[in-house]
Design an enzyme around this catalytic site. Sequence first.
Site, PDB file in Angstrom:
ATOM      1  CG  ASN A  27      -0.204   0.233   2.521  1.00 36.78           C
ATOM      2  OD1 ASN A  27       0.268  -0.727   3.138  1.00 36.78           O
ATOM      3  ND2 ASN A  27      -0.096   1.475   2.977  1.00 36.78           N
ATOM      4  CB  CYS A  28       1.149   4.272  -1.785  1.00 36.64           C
ATOM      5  SG  CYS A  28      -0.356   4.479  -2.767  1.00 36.64           S
ATOM      6  CG  MET A  29       0.642   8.644   1.416  1.00 40.67           C
ATOM      7  SD  MET A  29       0.784  10.399   1.037  1.00 40.67           S
ATOM      8  CE  MET A  29      -0.689  11.028   1.819  1.00 40.67           C
ATOM      9  NE  ARG A  31      -3.698   5.777  -6.445  1.00 39.77           N
ATOM     10  CZ  ARG A  31      -3.790   6.081  -7.722  1.00 39.77           C
ATOM     11  NH1 ARG A  31      -3.611   5.149  -8.639  1.00 39.77           N
ATOM     12  NH2 ARG A  31      -4.054   7.312  -8.104  1.00 39.77           N
TER      13      ARG A  31
END
Length: 468
Positions: A27-29, A31
């Site tokens: 995951n990123c911020m 998504r």
Amino acid sequence: MTTSPSNQAAAIIDAAGGPENIRAATNCMTRVRIRFVDESKVDVDALKQVPGVMTVVKVGDQYQLVMGGVVDKVRADIAALTAGSAGDRQPGDDGSSDRRAQGNPFSRLIGVFAEIVSPVIPALLASAFVKIIAVVCTEIFGVSESNSTVTILHLIADSLYYFFPAIVGWSAARKFGADIAIGLMIIGLLMNPGLAALFIDGGAPSFLGIELTEVDYWGSVLPAILSMWVLAHLERFLRSVVPAVARSIVVPFVSLLVVAPLALLVLGPLGAWGGRALVDVFQGLYDFSPILAGALIGGTWQVLIIFGMHIVLLAIVTVPNIATFGRDQVIMTHAASLFCQIAAGLAVAARAKDPEIKRTAFTLSITSLLAGNVIEPVMYGVNIKYRRPFYFVLVGGAIGGAITGAAVAGTTAPVAFSLYSIPAYMGAGFGGLVVGTIVGSAVTFALTYFVGFDESLKDSPSGDRAAA
């Protein structure tokens, strides 16, 4: 009723075809990024219907579920519920993902870069806000720049840029399934001050008679990524031919002995040249015309966000610029476009006749604003859904970017321009950035409000066009 992250994770796994079909999840911020064993088993429409999923974007063989701030918990729950399928196994461990990847080579490449950079984003944000605290201390509260506390705050923030190739290399080693310790040794060699010292006073160092190329590795991430890719493939080959009894010694020894010189002689210079070439494209456009560069970057940034390419540009262009020059004046010209997304959402709220549309647009606009201009909620929940507002965001972003570029504005941290990050953007050109943001947002609001949009799209799935 609010759906818990664990229930969201369970629904995602069900739509994905079961836990055994999830190869890896990161995951990123905003998504959750998932790669599947067999994409034919994935029900994309069901994924889009999972509560909290704003849209699904496919980049290469990676499916990106835009969900906002709960992504870390959802990703962790996916890992727990798949009993190691997505959590314990490192992406790329079996070496088969690249062979099974679908889509054109460019989209696959962008997907790989995004997966590598995404785990580093929390560190980028932490560094940026520590830097902001230091700036606030000196610019607002009048604390001396020589104050030791301020100096240490700067050192804490700048440690990210100082060791950024190593941090990205760590993530690349995880992505490709390489031995992380050996990988960090190789990157440490490239960053070792002793290597640079060999070139002092016109020295011409060589290895086995082959002359080394003098390269500054401190602001480049491609050498680290290339080296980790080669290391992972060599390790897999060695493990397939070396008897099990000797692998623990032979594989790391031979890998280090082969890849370290290769990184010095070939991979490092090649990666540094490639990274520099990409930076030079944007920097050359900016040098030719900051207005043109600002218009182009500001007008396309929101499209880049859809496909995850913005993360790549931040890592390859913005961070090296800050590490080398102390600020980035090029990619940051997208800053005004973030406020344009919010302006479009507010215009939808003001123009809409349907009370539910009004309420949703206003709520998501304020949510994005208060979340530090994390604009996915209003972008996918409103602007892309009703289509025209998103087009007007691109127009306003181009105008705002052109004005920002003309002012030669810059940022000292790779953080989104928001109410909380203003100190990072203060300095030369800040007034122009503010003007560009106001003008671009006003144009976006006016176009959205007066030209209007089709309210009948209210019941259409958000983001279908983006995911197509």
